[in-house]
Design a protein around this motif. Structure first.
Motif, PDB file in Angstrom:
ATOM      1  N   ASP A 142      56.534  -8.915  55.731  1.00 15.61           N
ATOM      2  CA  ASP A 142      57.319  -8.873  54.398  1.00 15.61           C
ATOM      3  C   ASP A 142      56.364  -7.635  53.708  1.00 15.61           C
ATOM      4  O   ASP A 142      57.267  -6.984  52.717  1.00 15.61           O
ATOM      5  N   ASP A 143      55.063  -7.602  53.626  1.00 14.92           N
ATOM      6  CA  ASP A 143      54.528  -6.782  52.899  1.00 14.92           C
ATOM      7  C   ASP A 143      52.998  -6.644  53.232  1.00 14.92           C
ATOM      8  O   ASP A 143      52.834  -7.344  54.437  1.00 14.92           O
ATOM      9  N   TYR A 144      52.353  -5.890  52.654  1.00 16.97           N
ATOM     10  CA  TYR A 144      50.779  -5.753  53.001  1.00 16.97           C
ATOM     11  C   TYR A 144      50.017  -5.186  51.817  1.00 16.97           C
ATOM     12  O   TYR A 144      50.498  -4.779  50.594  1.00 16.97           O
ATOM     13  N   ILE A 145      48.660  -5.626  51.719  1.00 13.68           N
ATOM     14  CA  ILE A 145      47.937  -5.344  50.790  1.00 13.68           C
ATOM     15  C   ILE A 145      46.553  -4.794  51.546  1.00 13.68           C
ATOM     16  O   ILE A 145      46.067  -5.190  52.305  1.00 13.68           O
ATOM     17  N   CYS A 146      46.220  -3.639  50.832  1.00 13.30           N
ATOM     18  CA  CYS A 146      45.069  -2.835  51.219  1.00 13.30           C
ATOM     19  C   CYS A 146      43.671  -3.441  50.665  1.00 13.30           C
ATOM     20  O   CYS A 146      43.907  -3.633  49.403  1.00 13.30           O
ATOM     21  N   PRO A 198      57.746 -15.698  55.107  1.00 12.88           N
ATOM     22  CA  PRO A 198      57.026 -14.708  54.451  1.00 12.88           C
ATOM     23  C   PRO A 198      55.753 -14.281  54.991  1.00 12.88           C
ATOM     24  O   PRO A 198      54.736 -15.032  54.833  1.00 12.88           O
ATOM     25  N   VAL A 199      55.324 -13.120  55.357  1.00 14.03           N
ATOM     26  CA  VAL A 199      53.971 -12.856  55.688  1.00 14.03           C
ATOM     27  C   VAL A 199      53.576 -11.569  54.903  1.00 14.03           C
ATOM     28  O   VAL A 199      54.346 -10.376  54.920  1.00 14.03           O
ATOM     29  N   ILE A 200      52.548 -11.600  54.671  1.00 14.43           N
ATOM     30  CA  ILE A 200      51.725 -10.315  53.892  1.00 14.43           C
ATOM     31  C   ILE A 200      50.386 -10.066  55.009  1.00 14.43           C
ATOM     32  O   ILE A 200      49.398 -11.053  54.788  1.00 14.43           O
ATOM     33  N   ALA A 228      55.236 -21.544  51.880  1.00  9.59           N
ATOM     34  CA  ALA A 228      56.123 -20.557  51.261  1.00  9.59           C
ATOM     35  C   ALA A 228      55.504 -19.113  51.516  1.00  9.59           C
ATOM     36  O   ALA A 228      56.482 -18.348  51.291  1.00  9.59           O
ATOM     37  N   LEU A 229      54.268 -18.830  51.976  1.00 11.10           N
ATOM     38  CA  LEU A 229      53.933 -17.515  52.205  1.00 11.10           C
ATOM     39  C   LEU A 229      52.668 -17.659  53.190  1.00 11.10           C
ATOM     40  O   LEU A 229      51.933 -18.543  52.969  1.00 11.10           O
ATOM     41  N   LEU A 230      52.515 -16.952  53.964  1.00  9.36           N
ATOM     42  CA  LEU A 230      51.381 -16.634  54.844  1.00  9.36           C
ATOM     43  C   LEU A 230      50.825 -15.252  54.691  1.00  9.36           C
ATOM     44  O   LEU A 230      51.287 -14.220  54.839  1.00  9.36           O
ATOM     45  N   LEU A 231      49.467 -15.322  54.107  1.00  6.10           N
ATOM     46  CA  LEU A 231      48.562 -14.294  53.747  1.00  6.10           C
ATOM     47  C   LEU A 231      47.611 -14.089  54.621  1.00  6.10           C
ATOM     48  O   LEU A 231      46.705 -14.852  55.032  1.00  6.10           O
ATOM     49  N   ILE A 232      47.792 -13.152  55.713  1.00  5.30           N
ATOM     50  CA  ILE A 232      46.667 -13.015  56.896  1.00  5.30           C
ATOM     51  C   ILE A 232      46.052 -11.753  57.133  1.00  5.30           C
ATOM     52  O   ILE A 232      46.873 -10.511  56.873  1.00  5.30           O
ATOM     53  N   ASP A 233      44.713 -11.845  57.341  1.00  9.32           N
ATOM     54  CA  ASP A 233      44.033 -10.596  57.726  1.00  9.32           C
ATOM     55  C   ASP A 233      44.408 -10.019  58.915  1.00  9.32           C
ATOM     56  O   ASP A 233      44.775 -10.829  59.906  1.00  9.32           O
ATOM     57  N   ASN A 234      44.400  -8.625  59.004  1.00 11.86           N
ATOM     58  CA  ASN A 234      44.810  -8.210  60.151  1.00 11.86           C
ATOM     59  C   ASN A 234      44.092  -8.073  61.324  1.00 11.86           C
ATOM     60  O   ASN A 234      44.263  -7.998  62.513  1.00 11.86           O
ATOM     61  N   ASP A 273      50.538   0.254  56.394  1.00  7.77           N
ATOM     62  CA  ASP A 273      51.819   0.125  55.932  1.00  7.77           C
ATOM     63  C   ASP A 273      52.722   0.215  57.368  1.00  7.77           C
ATOM     64  O   ASP A 273      53.538  -0.490  57.399  1.00  7.77           O
ATOM     65  N   GLU A 274      52.239   1.109  58.318  1.00  6.03           N
ATOM     66  CA  GLU A 274      53.015   1.337  59.258  1.00  6.03           C
ATOM     67  C   GLU A 274      52.706  -0.014  60.331  1.00  6.03           C
ATOM     68  O   GLU A 274      53.917  -0.572  61.054  1.00  6.03           O
ATOM     69  N   THR A 275      51.636  -0.533  60.369  1.00  4.68           N
ATOM     70  CA  THR A 275      51.301  -1.685  61.257  1.00  4.68           C
ATOM     71  C   THR A 275      52.331  -2.937  60.614  1.00  4.68           C
ATOM     72  O   THR A 275      52.921  -3.795  61.466  1.00  4.68           O
ATOM     73  N   ALA A 276      52.324  -3.149  59.471  1.00  3.47           N
ATOM     74  CA  ALA A 276      53.129  -4.071  58.737  1.00  3.47           C
ATOM     75  C   ALA A 276      54.600  -4.123  59.205  1.00  3.47           C
ATOM     76  O   ALA A 276      55.313  -5.102  59.421  1.00  3.47           O
ATOM     77  N   ARG A 277      55.084  -2.774  58.853  1.00  2.00           N
ATOM     78  CA  ARG A 277      56.684  -2.379  59.294  1.00  2.00           C
ATOM     79  C   ARG A 277      56.690  -2.924  61.059  1.00  2.00           C
ATOM     80  O   ARG A 277      57.780  -3.568  61.264  1.00  2.00           O
TER      81      ARG A 277
END
Length: 120
Positions: free
Chosen positions: A98-102, A78-80, A48-54, A89-93
């Motif tokens: 779909d979003d980002y978390i610092c 969806p990917v965060i 339902a979601l992929l939460l991935i380290d950059n 924020d720029e990298t995610a865009r």
């Protein structure tokens, strides 16, 4: 009730464990991986979601995200992105996330972003 599945990919074992525990407590089924191999068969059993380290060894999270978003079989997952990097924020865009978390992240904010992203 079927729990929504989240795939967490981070090369830091401690971060994987923290994210897994928090997301399971929030009512999600969690699968984890430490590198790009965790997404190799994602289209067969999409989360339902992929939460991935950059920043992963071998391939960046934003490269993985961009590739998933270009593939019709995975583009709607969806990917965060999650990272301590600057300008996340720029990298995610740019990669279509779909979003980002610092990092460091607030646990309540993390769960709220996950819930909002999965609902969209």
């Amino acid at each position: 009730m079927v729990l929504k599945k989240i795939l967490v990919i981070d090369d830091d074992e401690d971060v994987r464990l923290i994210l897994s525990d928090i997301l399971r407590q929030a009512g999600y089924q969690v699968k984890t991986g430490k590198d790009v191999t965790a997404v190799y068969e994602i289209e067969k059993d999409p989360p339902a979601l992929l939460l991935i380290d950059n920043w992963l060894e071998g391939k960046t999270g934003h490269d993985i995200c961009w590739q998933l978003k270009q593939d019709p079989r995975t583009q709607n997952i969806p990917v965060i992105l999650i990272s301590a990097t600057t300008k996340l924020d720029e990298t995610a865009r740019r990669c279509g996330a779909d979003d980002y978390i610092c990092k460091p992240f607030d646990l309540v904010d993390l769960v709220n972003k996950v819930r909002l992203t999965i609902r969209q």
